[in-house]
Every structure is written in C-alpha cells, then in structure tokens.
Design an enzyme around this catalytic site. Structure first.
Site, PDB file in Angstrom:
ATOM      1  N   LYS A  73       0.833  -1.211   0.000  1.00  0.00           N
ATOM      2  CA  LYS A  73       0.000   0.000   0.000  1.00  0.00           C
ATOM      3  C   LYS A  73       0.865   1.257   0.000  1.00  0.00           C
ATOM      4  O   LYS A  73       0.638   2.178  -0.786  1.00  0.00           O
ATOM      5  CB  LYS A  73      -0.913  -0.042   1.241  1.00  0.00           C
ATOM      6  CG  LYS A  73      -1.877   1.116   1.371  1.00  0.00           C
ATOM      7  CD  LYS A  73      -3.104   0.735   2.191  1.00  0.00           C
ATOM      8  CE  LYS A  73      -2.818   0.563   3.679  1.00  0.00           C
ATOM      9  NZ  LYS A  73      -2.515   1.826   4.379  1.00  0.00           N
ATOM     10  N   ARG A  86       2.963   5.956  -3.307  1.00  0.00           N
ATOM     11  CA  ARG A  86       4.130   6.761  -3.692  1.00  0.00           C
ATOM     12  C   ARG A  86       4.439   6.635  -5.177  1.00  0.00           C
ATOM     13  O   ARG A  86       4.889   7.593  -5.813  1.00  0.00           O
ATOM     14  CB  ARG A  86       5.330   6.340  -2.844  1.00  0.00           C
ATOM     15  CG  ARG A  86       5.204   6.834  -1.385  1.00  0.00           C
ATOM     16  CD  ARG A  86       5.947   5.947  -0.434  1.00  0.00           C
ATOM     17  NE  ARG A  86       6.062   6.464   0.915  1.00  0.00           N
ATOM     18  CZ  ARG A  86       5.143   6.277   1.885  1.00  0.00           C
ATOM     19  NH1 ARG A  86       4.038   5.611   1.632  1.00  0.00           N
ATOM     20  NH2 ARG A  86       5.342   6.766   3.097  1.00  0.00           N
ATOM     21  N   ASP A 103       1.711  -1.370  11.852  1.00  0.00           N
ATOM     22  CA  ASP A 103       0.383  -1.839  11.420  1.00  0.00           C
ATOM     23  C   ASP A 103       0.105  -3.292  11.818  1.00  0.00           C
ATOM     24  O   ASP A 103      -0.984  -3.806  11.576  1.00  0.00           O
ATOM     25  CB  ASP A 103       0.246  -1.687   9.897  1.00  0.00           C
ATOM     26  CG  ASP A 103       0.231  -0.213   9.487  1.00  0.00           C
ATOM     27  OD1 ASP A 103      -0.195   0.623  10.306  1.00  0.00           O
ATOM     28  OD2 ASP A 103       0.653   0.094   8.358  1.00  0.00           O
ATOM     29  N   ARG A 111      -7.794  -3.482   9.484  1.00  0.00           N
ATOM     30  CA  ARG A 111      -6.879  -4.418  10.155  1.00  0.00           C
ATOM     31  C   ARG A 111      -7.515  -5.061  11.390  1.00  0.00           C
ATOM     32  O   ARG A 111      -7.174  -6.191  11.750  1.00  0.00           O
ATOM     33  CB  ARG A 111      -5.565  -3.724  10.506  1.00  0.00           C
ATOM     34  CG  ARG A 111      -4.830  -3.237   9.257  1.00  0.00           C
ATOM     35  CD  ARG A 111      -3.372  -2.953   9.509  1.00  0.00           C
ATOM     36  NE  ARG A 111      -2.859  -2.000   8.534  1.00  0.00           N
ATOM     37  CZ  ARG A 111      -2.465  -2.318   7.304  1.00  0.00           C
ATOM     38  NH1 ARG A 111      -2.504  -3.565   6.893  1.00  0.00           N
ATOM     39  NH2 ARG A 111      -2.016  -1.378   6.481  1.00  0.00           N
TER      40      ARG A 111
HETATM   41  C1  S3P Z   1       2.386   4.623   6.284  1.00  0.00           C
HETATM   42  C2  S3P Z   1       2.940   4.923   7.493  1.00  0.00           C
HETATM   43  C3  S3P Z   1       2.379   4.483   8.777  1.00  0.00           C
HETATM   44  C4  S3P Z   1       1.401   3.337   8.606  1.00  0.00           C
HETATM   45  C5  S3P Z   1       0.461   3.524   7.453  1.00  0.00           C
HETATM   46  C6  S3P Z   1       1.214   3.727   6.157  1.00  0.00           C
HETATM   47  C7  S3P Z   1       2.990   5.170   5.067  1.00  0.00           C
HETATM   48  O1  S3P Z   1       1.739   5.586   9.383  1.00  0.00           O
HETATM   49  O2  S3P Z   1       0.650   3.144   9.790  1.00  0.00           O
HETATM   50  O3  S3P Z   1      -0.391   2.402   7.303  1.00  0.00           O
HETATM   51  O4  S3P Z   1       2.673   4.694   3.962  1.00  0.00           O
HETATM   52  O5  S3P Z   1       3.800   6.096   5.182  1.00  0.00           O
HETATM   53  P1  S3P Z   1       2.569   6.686  10.229  1.00  0.00           P
HETATM   54  O6  S3P Z   1       3.692   7.104   9.409  1.00  0.00           O
HETATM   55  O7  S3P Z   1       1.621   7.802  10.481  1.00  0.00           O
HETATM   56  O8  S3P Z   1       2.978   5.960  11.481  1.00  0.00           O
END
Ligand code: S3P
Length: 446
Positions: free
Chosen positions: A28, A33, A326, A401
């Site tokens: 994801k 990105r 996660d 989740r």
């Molecule tokens: C993510 C960063 C995490 C993660 C999210 C995806 C990302 O969040 O929990 O599912 O793609 O940068 P945080 O950076 O806010 O911890």
C-alpha cells in the site's frame, strides 16, 4: 462460497490445515508513492503490481483530478503520464481521500508547494484523524491551511508556488509526516531537511531516488537526517510493487495458528524498516523461512514459508514500533495463543490509526475471552497456551486491520468469531476472503 461482498462475516475453524502458495496484493505504501511520483515526473511511468485497494484508488483518482493521466492497462499494469514537479493543476472539486491517512497526508505535502487551492476530505474515520501533524510543518513553507477545529478534515489548502525549503525534526516517528515534508520540498527552492528521532519506512526516499531526485541520508543519534535537493526534474521510471508485508501478516498468522498448516507467500517486501513483525515472530519461536531474497525496483523482496507451531510470549520493545506499526492487532491475536504474558511497548501512535487500534485490539480480544490490559501506552495480552474461547461479534469501527485480525482469530479459537463490517478490508486487501478461502479458511456471512 464467494464472501467477497458480505458485510458481516464469521470465521470458524477450518476442517483441514491451510496450505498452498499465495500472492498477497501490492504494498500500500509503495503503491501510493508510485502514483504520486509518476504524477510529478516528466514522461510515462508504468506500475506493475499496484495495490488496487480503495485507499490507493483514492490516490489514483486525486492524481487524475490534479491533471495527471492515470490509466489501468489491460494486463493490470497502470500507466501514469506526469505533469512534472510543480506542474499539477487546480482541482475543480473537493479531493476525497476515503479511508486513507497516507493519501491525505502525502498529498497535503504535494499541494502545499503548488500555487493552487484545494480542499481535502475523507470518510468518517479519516475525518477524525489528526492532520495538525502535517499542517504545522507544511505551514512553514508558505502554504495556508484551514481545517476544522482540532486540525481535522475537511481542510482547505492554499498552496504556494514559491515554497521555502523546510527544516523539520519530527516530534513523532511517522513516515507519513516525513513524506509530506519531503514531497513539499520537491517544489521548494533549496534543500529540505527532515530529522527522524527513529527510522521509519523509507519508501518515499527510495521512490524519489528511483525517479531521479538527489537525496542524502546521514545518521543522527538513534535516527537520521534526510536532505532533499529542491526542484529536481523527476523522470518517469517503471515500478514493480512488492507484496505488502502488512497484508502478508494475516495469512502468515493464520498458518501459525491453524494446526498442520503450511503456506508459501511469494514476492513479499522485506524492507528492514517493515520487518519488525518477522523479528518478533522469530522471538516467539515461529517457524518462518525467508527464501529467494532479491531486489525488485530498489526494494528487497523474498518468499516466506510459514508452518504451524507453538508460540511463546514476547516483550516487544518500543523502539521496534515504527517497523511493525500496522501489525500490532494481529500480533495481539497471536499472543493470545501463547502461554504467558506478551507486552507490546510504546503504542501511543496506535490510538490515531483508522480507529483507536490500541483500544480496539484490547476490546476485540477481551470480548473473545482473552485477558488483556492497557498500561500507559503498552498493550498486555495474557495468553493461556490454549485457544481463546472466541464467540464474539467484533465491531470493527471502519478499521480493515481489526476486521482481518478478528477473522484470523476465528480460524483457531474454540467458537467462531464474527465482524460487523468486513467491507473496509477492501481498503488495503481486496480479495482477502477469497484468497484465504483458497488456502482452506472458512468464512461465512454472519
Ligand atoms: C504509512 C505509514 C504508517 C502506517 C500507514 C502507512 C505510510 O503511518 O501506519 O499504514 O505509507 O507512510 P505513520 O507514518 O503515520 O505511522
């Protein structure tokens, strides 16, 4: 049975062990990105293995509205014709980011350094999540943010075409905030600097380099400082998205819990900033082999072979949290089968995920007969070494989740476990139920 569209689902013990080879959907974080960098590059980017979950589709739609051409080709390859750094167009409507915090925060960074007006919103879960963590740093580049009280969406952004380069030390270890600042820095004059107190997933850095940006990383204390040279010409670059380790965690956990199971999960991302869950499982005594390590599009990938086996309790240090942020709900499920107390430390950030995941994980287990406690920011699970009773219908609170964790619990608890709403699983893991059923899991509408 095709349970893909059922709203409420129930999982029960399968009649035989889980088995086979599974390919989980694309990562994801990397998918978001790839679309964003493709939209900011000159030329046509091709993306293979893009996660076609609702979160990522929200990013694809936003990039389209902002003027990039984003098309899904016949063979499932996505094509993005970008507008160049600083070249996005003003959206004619509100941008709806659905359930996705990553989309909302990263796109805020991009919009901050474009001379356009935009409004971001999302579903009820996203509209309750903190945006101040990006508003504060991004405001310093000259953009203006107007949000609801408490820094909540909807939020209006008046971006600037003359952005100042930011220099920011992250107060929390958040890859989303780091990425928002770096993406804003793409269209700033000069060098953007972000200091992380602890390393978080570096997919933005890897992707920016892959598209030709100049980016340096230097160790600083327990974390590092990242420097990005502003206004690079990003050039289109093809991307192959690895399988999402955070999605793989669910079939992996299911195989560990259902007696006699053995699964092979192929092509999973094993970036060291995402493998805290595997490290923790090893400490619990899990039998997981990592084979066929390779690099795909700048990201390490491997096949994981997992066999059912007994698990022990574990003490997970807070420093590991960013590398498995996660995976705590599913780790909590695994811990409930281990004999003894598992302590997961430093989980404050879990309170601001798609739901308050610290409370939701504890509630999910308590309702299914597991003894749990929250002490400060730590989650404690007191396992007995026997399968938990199960039998509850878990309220998922719009959190994919929590839904998947509860269903995996139901595959091995004494009584079936249900969830009130399985639809949010599509945000990150479309086809979850079908894929698990193909491996031998049992789900039915509840
Ligand atoms: C993510 C960063 C995490 C993660 C999210 C995806 C990302 O969040 O929990 O599912 O793609 O940068 P945080 O950076 O806010 O911890």
């Amino acid at each position: 049975m095709d349970t893909a569209l059922a709203r409420s689902l129930r999982a029960s013990r399968p009649p035989r062990p889980l088995g086979g080879e599974l390919a989980v959907p694309g990562d994801k974080s990397i998918s978001h990105r790839a679309l964003m960098c493709g939209a900011l590059a000159v030329g046509e980017t091709q993306i293979r293995g893009l996660l076609e979950g609702e979160d990522v589709l929200a990013t694809a739609a936003a990039m389209r509205v902002l003027g990039a051409e984003v098309v899904r080709g016949a063979a499932g390859t996505w094509h993005v014709a970008g507008r160049g750094v600083g070249g996005l167009a003003e959206p004619a409507d509100v941008l709806d980011m659905g359930n996705s915090g990553t989309a909302a925060r990263l796109i805020s960074g991009i919009l901050a350094s474009h001379p356009i007006f935009s409004v971001l919103t999302g579903d009820a879960s996203l509209r309750s999540r903190p945006m101040r963590r990006v508003i504060e740093p991004l405001g310093a580049c000259g953009a203006r943010f107007t949000a609801r009280a408490g820094g909540l969406l909807p939020m209006a952004i008046e971006g600037t075409g003359d952005a100042l380069p930011l220099s920011y030390r992250l107060p929390v270890a958040s890859a989303q905030v780091k990425s928002a600042v770096l993406l804003a820095g793409l269209n700033a004059r000069g060098t953007t600097e972000v200091e992380e107190p602890a390393p978080t997933r570096d997919h933005t850095e890897n992707m920016l380099r892959h598209f030709g940006a100049e980016l340096g990383v230097e160790a600083a204390g327990a974390g590092c400082v990242i420097r990005l040279a502003g206004q690079p010409e990003l050039r289109a670059a093809d991307v192959t998205v690895p399988g999402d380790p955070s999605s793989a965690a669910f079939p992996l956990a299911a195989a560990l819990l259902v007696p006699g199971s053995e699964l092979r999960l192929s092509g999973i991302g094993v970036n060291p900033l995402r493998t805290g869950f595997l490290t923790t499982l090893e400490e619990m005594g899990a039998a997981i082999a990592i084979e066929n390590r390779r690099l795909e599009g700048g990201e390490p990938v491997a096949d994981l072979i997992v066999r059912h086996g007994p698990l022990g309790p574990v003490d997970v240090p807070d420093a590991r949290a960013p590398t498995m942020i996660d995976e705590y709900p599913i780790l909590a499920v695994l811990a409930s089968f281990a004999p003894g107390t598992t302590r997961m430390r430093g989980l404050a950030e879990l309170r601001v995920k798609e739901s308050d995941r610290l409370a939701a994980s504890a509630r999910m287990l308590a309702e299914n007969g597991v003894r749990v406690a929250i002490e400060g920011d730590d989650l404690l699970v007191h396992g007995t070494g026997r399968p938990p009773p199960g039998g509850a219908r878990v309220v998922t609170g719009m959190d994919h989740r929590i839904a998947m964790s509860a269903l995996v619990l139901g595959l091995a608890s004494m009584e079936p476990v249900g969830v009130d709403d399985a639809r949010f699983i599509d945000t990150s893991f479309p086809g979850f139920a079908l894929l698990m059923e193909a491996a031998g899991a049992r789900f039915e509408p509840a």
